[in-house]
Design an enzyme around this catalytic site. Sequence first.
Site, mmCIF file in Angstrom:
data_model
loop_
_atom_site.group_PDB
_atom_site.id
_atom_site.type_symbol
_atom_site.label_atom_id
_atom_site.label_comp_id
_atom_site.label_asym_id
_atom_site.label_seq_id
_atom_site.Cartn_x
_atom_site.Cartn_y
_atom_site.Cartn_z
ATOM 1 N N THR A 143 -4.455 -10.208 -2.696
ATOM 2 C CA THR A 143 -3.585 -9.420 -3.562
ATOM 3 C C THR A 143 -2.143 -9.420 -3.071
ATOM 4 O O THR A 143 -1.894 -9.594 -1.880
ATOM 5 C CB THR A 143 -4.118 -7.964 -3.623
ATOM 6 O OG1 THR A 143 -3.165 -7.147 -4.280
ATOM 7 C CG2 THR A 143 -4.342 -7.391 -2.227
ATOM 8 N N ASP A 144 -1.225 -9.165 -3.995
ATOM 9 C CA ASP A 144 0.200 -9.041 -3.625
ATOM 10 C C ASP A 144 0.454 -7.822 -2.733
ATOM 11 O O ASP A 144 1.436 -7.765 -1.995
ATOM 12 C CB ASP A 144 1.079 -8.975 -4.882
ATOM 13 C CG ASP A 144 0.688 -7.893 -5.874
ATOM 14 O OD1 ASP A 144 -0.204 -7.080 -5.581
ATOM 15 O OD2 ASP A 144 1.286 -7.853 -6.973
ATOM 16 N N GLU A 145 -0.452 -6.822 -2.793
ATOM 17 C CA GLU A 145 -0.193 -5.553 -2.101
ATOM 18 C C GLU A 145 -0.124 -5.685 -0.590
ATOM 19 O O GLU A 145 0.378 -4.786 0.086
ATOM 20 C CB GLU A 145 -1.283 -4.529 -2.447
ATOM 21 C CG GLU A 145 -1.399 -4.278 -3.906
ATOM 22 C CD GLU A 145 -2.117 -2.970 -4.237
ATOM 23 O OE1 GLU A 145 -2.355 -2.164 -3.340
ATOM 24 O OE2 GLU A 145 -2.416 -2.775 -5.416
ATOM 25 N N TYR A 169 -6.439 0.368 1.287
ATOM 26 C CA TYR A 169 -6.894 -0.820 0.548
ATOM 27 C C TYR A 169 -6.111 -2.054 0.974
ATOM 28 O O TYR A 169 -6.687 -3.075 1.388
ATOM 29 C CB TYR A 169 -6.749 -0.599 -0.970
ATOM 30 C CG TYR A 169 -6.816 -1.896 -1.769
ATOM 31 C CD1 TYR A 169 -8.002 -2.618 -1.846
ATOM 32 C CD2 TYR A 169 -5.695 -2.403 -2.430
ATOM 33 C CE1 TYR A 169 -8.070 -3.817 -2.553
ATOM 34 C CE2 TYR A 169 -5.749 -3.588 -3.147
ATOM 35 C CZ TYR A 169 -6.938 -4.298 -3.203
ATOM 36 O OH TYR A 169 -6.995 -5.488 -3.897
ATOM 37 N N LYS A 204 -7.280 -5.515 2.958
ATOM 38 C CA LYS A 204 -7.142 -6.872 2.385
ATOM 39 C C LYS A 204 -6.265 -7.734 3.296
ATOM 40 O O LYS A 204 -6.513 -8.933 3.457
ATOM 41 C CB LYS A 204 -6.526 -6.806 0.974
ATOM 42 C CG LYS A 204 -7.423 -6.202 -0.088
ATOM 43 C CD LYS A 204 -8.669 -7.023 -0.398
ATOM 44 C CE LYS A 204 -8.383 -8.325 -1.091
ATOM 45 N NZ LYS A 204 -9.650 -9.010 -1.505
HETATM 46 P P1 NAD Z 1 -13.936 -4.861 -8.851
HETATM 47 O O1 NAD Z 1 -13.862 -3.597 -8.073
HETATM 48 O O2 NAD Z 1 -13.961 -4.821 -10.328
HETATM 49 O O3 NAD Z 1 -15.233 -5.675 -8.406
HETATM 50 C C1 NAD Z 1 -15.629 -5.800 -7.064
HETATM 51 C C2 NAD Z 1 -17.056 -6.355 -7.025
HETATM 52 O O4 NAD Z 1 -17.420 -6.526 -5.654
HETATM 53 C C3 NAD Z 1 -18.095 -5.417 -7.661
HETATM 54 O O5 NAD Z 1 -18.955 -6.149 -8.488
HETATM 55 C C4 NAD Z 1 -18.828 -4.840 -6.463
HETATM 56 O O6 NAD Z 1 -20.171 -4.490 -6.744
HETATM 57 C C5 NAD Z 1 -18.736 -5.992 -5.468
HETATM 58 N N1 NAD Z 1 -18.872 -5.537 -4.081
HETATM 59 C C6 NAD Z 1 -18.210 -4.509 -3.484
HETATM 60 N N2 NAD Z 1 -18.633 -4.368 -2.216
HETATM 61 C C7 NAD Z 1 -19.558 -5.335 -1.994
HETATM 62 C C8 NAD Z 1 -20.351 -5.708 -0.870
HETATM 63 N N3 NAD Z 1 -20.270 -5.034 0.288
HETATM 64 N N4 NAD Z 1 -21.200 -6.748 -0.988
HETATM 65 C C9 NAD Z 1 -21.300 -7.428 -2.172
HETATM 66 N N5 NAD Z 1 -20.580 -7.110 -3.280
HETATM 67 C C10 NAD Z 1 -19.714 -6.082 -3.190
HETATM 68 O O7 NAD Z 1 -12.731 -5.754 -8.307
HETATM 69 P P2 NAD Z 1 -11.773 -6.753 -9.097
HETATM 70 O O8 NAD Z 1 -10.681 -6.002 -9.703
HETATM 71 O O9 NAD Z 1 -12.615 -7.665 -9.912
HETATM 72 O O10 NAD Z 1 -11.157 -7.556 -7.865
HETATM 73 C C11 NAD Z 1 -11.809 -8.716 -7.345
HETATM 74 C C12 NAD Z 1 -11.009 -9.254 -6.186
HETATM 75 O O11 NAD Z 1 -9.693 -9.575 -6.614
HETATM 76 C C13 NAD Z 1 -10.830 -8.260 -5.033
HETATM 77 O O12 NAD Z 1 -10.941 -8.966 -3.830
HETATM 78 C C14 NAD Z 1 -9.427 -7.714 -5.219
HETATM 79 O O13 NAD Z 1 -8.877 -7.330 -3.984
HETATM 80 C C15 NAD Z 1 -8.723 -8.922 -5.798
HETATM 81 N N6 NAD Z 1 -7.563 -8.640 -6.675
HETATM 82 C C16 NAD Z 1 -7.702 -7.783 -7.730
HETATM 83 C C17 NAD Z 1 -6.624 -7.570 -8.581
HETATM 84 C C18 NAD Z 1 -6.736 -6.637 -9.778
HETATM 85 O O14 NAD Z 1 -5.715 -6.363 -10.412
HETATM 86 N N7 NAD Z 1 -7.908 -6.148 -10.122
HETATM 87 C C19 NAD Z 1 -5.407 -8.232 -8.342
HETATM 88 C C20 NAD Z 1 -5.304 -9.098 -7.247
HETATM 89 C C21 NAD Z 1 -6.406 -9.302 -6.429
HETATM 90 O O1 DAU Z 2 -1.336 -5.631 -7.338
HETATM 91 C C1 DAU Z 2 -2.664 -6.056 -7.323
HETATM 92 C C2 DAU Z 2 -3.558 -4.848 -7.220
HETATM 93 O O2 DAU Z 2 -3.492 -4.195 -8.485
HETATM 94 C C3 DAU Z 2 -5.000 -5.161 -6.861
HETATM 95 O O3 DAU Z 2 -5.041 -5.709 -5.572
HETATM 96 C C4 DAU Z 2 -5.860 -3.899 -6.894
HETATM 97 O O4 DAU Z 2 -7.211 -4.242 -6.687
HETATM 98 C C5 DAU Z 2 -5.702 -3.244 -8.252
HETATM 99 O O5 DAU Z 2 -6.389 -2.015 -8.253
HETATM 100 C C6 DAU Z 2 -4.233 -3.011 -8.595
HETATM 101 O O6 DAU Z 2 -3.647 -1.970 -7.748
HETATM 102 P P1 DAU Z 2 -2.629 -0.900 -8.363
HETATM 103 O O7 DAU Z 2 -2.636 0.294 -7.518
HETATM 104 O O8 DAU Z 2 -1.305 -1.538 -8.653
HETATM 105 O O9 DAU Z 2 -3.343 -0.676 -9.797
HETATM 106 P P2 DAU Z 2 -3.684 0.654 -10.627
HETATM 107 O O10 DAU Z 2 -4.138 0.225 -11.972
HETATM 108 O O11 DAU Z 2 -4.505 1.604 -9.857
HETATM 109 O O12 DAU Z 2 -2.227 1.311 -10.789
HETATM 110 C C7 DAU Z 2 -1.167 0.607 -11.396
HETATM 111 C C8 DAU Z 2 0.080 1.494 -11.321
HETATM 112 O O13 DAU Z 2 -0.135 2.634 -12.165
HETATM 113 C C9 DAU Z 2 0.339 2.045 -9.934
HETATM 114 O O14 DAU Z 2 1.728 2.122 -9.724
HETATM 115 C C10 DAU Z 2 -0.261 3.448 -9.979
HETATM 116 C C11 DAU Z 2 -0.078 3.852 -11.431
HETATM 117 N N1 DAU Z 2 -1.122 4.738 -11.990
HETATM 118 C C12 DAU Z 2 -2.427 4.407 -11.805
HETATM 119 C C13 DAU Z 2 -3.435 5.216 -12.295
HETATM 120 C C14 DAU Z 2 -4.880 4.871 -12.057
HETATM 121 C C15 DAU Z 2 -0.766 5.869 -12.726
HETATM 122 O O15 DAU Z 2 0.434 6.140 -12.919
HETATM 123 N N2 DAU Z 2 -1.759 6.659 -13.228
HETATM 124 C C16 DAU Z 2 -3.077 6.394 -13.026
HETATM 125 O O16 DAU Z 2 -3.938 7.183 -13.493
#
Ligand code: NAD
Ligand code: DAU
Length: 336
Positions: free
Chosen positions: A124-126, A151, A155
């Site tokens: 992730t970018d975070e 988090y 990562k």
């Molecule tokens: P998600 O939370 O929707 O899914 C995570 C999955 O991992 C789930 O199916 C969960 O059951 C499984 N999991 C968790 N712990 C586990 C364990 N111990 N063993 C086996 N399986 C396990 O997550 P997502 O949003 O699909 O993100 C997927 C990946 O992409 C993550 O690594 C996240 O850091 C990365 N990522 C997400 C975003 C985003 O915006 N969602 C952006 C950039 C990177």
């Molecule tokens: O940037 C990549 C990341 O994006 C991934 O690595 C993470 O897995 C994913 O959860 C996401 O993280 P963020 O914290 O950016 O996403 P989230 O949707 O939780 O929040 C997006 C923005 O909105 C953040 O600035 C917090 C704000 N927010 C979020 C929630 C849930 C609100 O203002 N209100 C809310 O209820």
Amino acid sequence: MKNILVTGGAGFIGSNFIRYWLINHPEDKIVNLDVLTYAGNLENLKDIEKNPNYAFIKGDITDKETVDRAMKGIDTVVHFAAESHVDRSILEPEAFVRTNVLGTQVLLDAAREHNVKRFHHVSTDEVFGMIPLDREDRWTESSPYQPRSPYSASKAAADHLVRAYRVTYKVPVTISNCSNNIGPYQFPEKLVPLAITNLMEGKKVPIYGEGNQVREWLYVEDHNRAIDIILLKGSLGETYFIGPNHPEITNLRLVKKILKLMGKGEDMIEYVKDRPGHDQKYALDWGKIKGELEWEPENDLDASLQKTIDWYKVNEDWWRRVKSGKYREYYKKQYS
Ligand code: NAD
Ligand code: DAU
């Protein structure tokens, strides 16, 4: 033909990846290893569960024996499994360290023992921290790591382990760091699906603080297409950024866009307590993947939001089931 182990394939991005892959590479076989946390849902894969090239193993990536079993005959690993929600990492960080750090190390060891040809780590970018709102710079793949939440720290630790296994043991790794994703099957704890589903339920959208934080939003299929290209053409040991091509947008403007697309008024916004240590801005320079691997996103922000809203409208049963039960307890704790 590839034999791919996908970890976390029952989650948001992983399930979209498996579907994408089976459509675009019908000759390949996929094993999905997922422990099914609150975020993992086999309903996300209902349409492909009988595909002869797909198999599911319910198991934890921190469990060596399970991982060893899942890794048999595998040549490519795509590692999505993680605890992924920042707010939950603030409430309960332990699971983040266990899965994101220890789980990644267990997978790397198994990949090494089984001589896999490629271990792709999804990050992730975070991990780079935050850019102050008054600055225009963008991170590159060589920017320093400065994670600020449990988090992102977990990562970041995983990314460091992946890089270290390349240097120390020559494990054939690649890493991608992506911006915020949106699209089908995203658990409605994240801002965009939370906003859409709350509005469909007649509830307000909670905005942390004043909503002036900046994120970059990518349609999930563009992310998965980028991983495909990295697996095909990426160089071992390299990191690639993946991001969208829309101009900067604050959370407030994003939510106002969603309100407009859904025909709702701004009275449906509710300002709530800010997230502790809230990162102000993420901004990626993804020139490397564009220049070297010729990847570019295909969906702009409006199209991505519209497709996502349409999906949640058609799949009301899915998110209503997901939002019932345990999720209600979390929502109360987070937003009370
Ligand atoms: P998600 O939370 O929707 O899914 C995570 C999955 O991992 C789930 O199916 C969960 O059951 C499984 N999991 C968790 N712990 C586990 C364990 N111990 N063993 C086996 N399986 C396990 O997550 P997502 O949003 O699909 O993100 C997927 C990946 O992409 C993550 O690594 C996240 O850091 C990365 N990522 C997400 C975003 C985003 O915006 N969602 C952006 C950039 C990177
Ligand atoms: O940037 C990549 C990341 O994006 C991934 O690595 C993470 O897995 C994913 O959860 C996401 O993280 P963020 O914290 O950016 O996403 P989230 O949707 O939780 O929040 C997006 C923005 O909105 C953040 O600035 C917090 C704000 N927010 C979020 C929630 C849930 C609100 O203002 N209100 C809310 O209820």
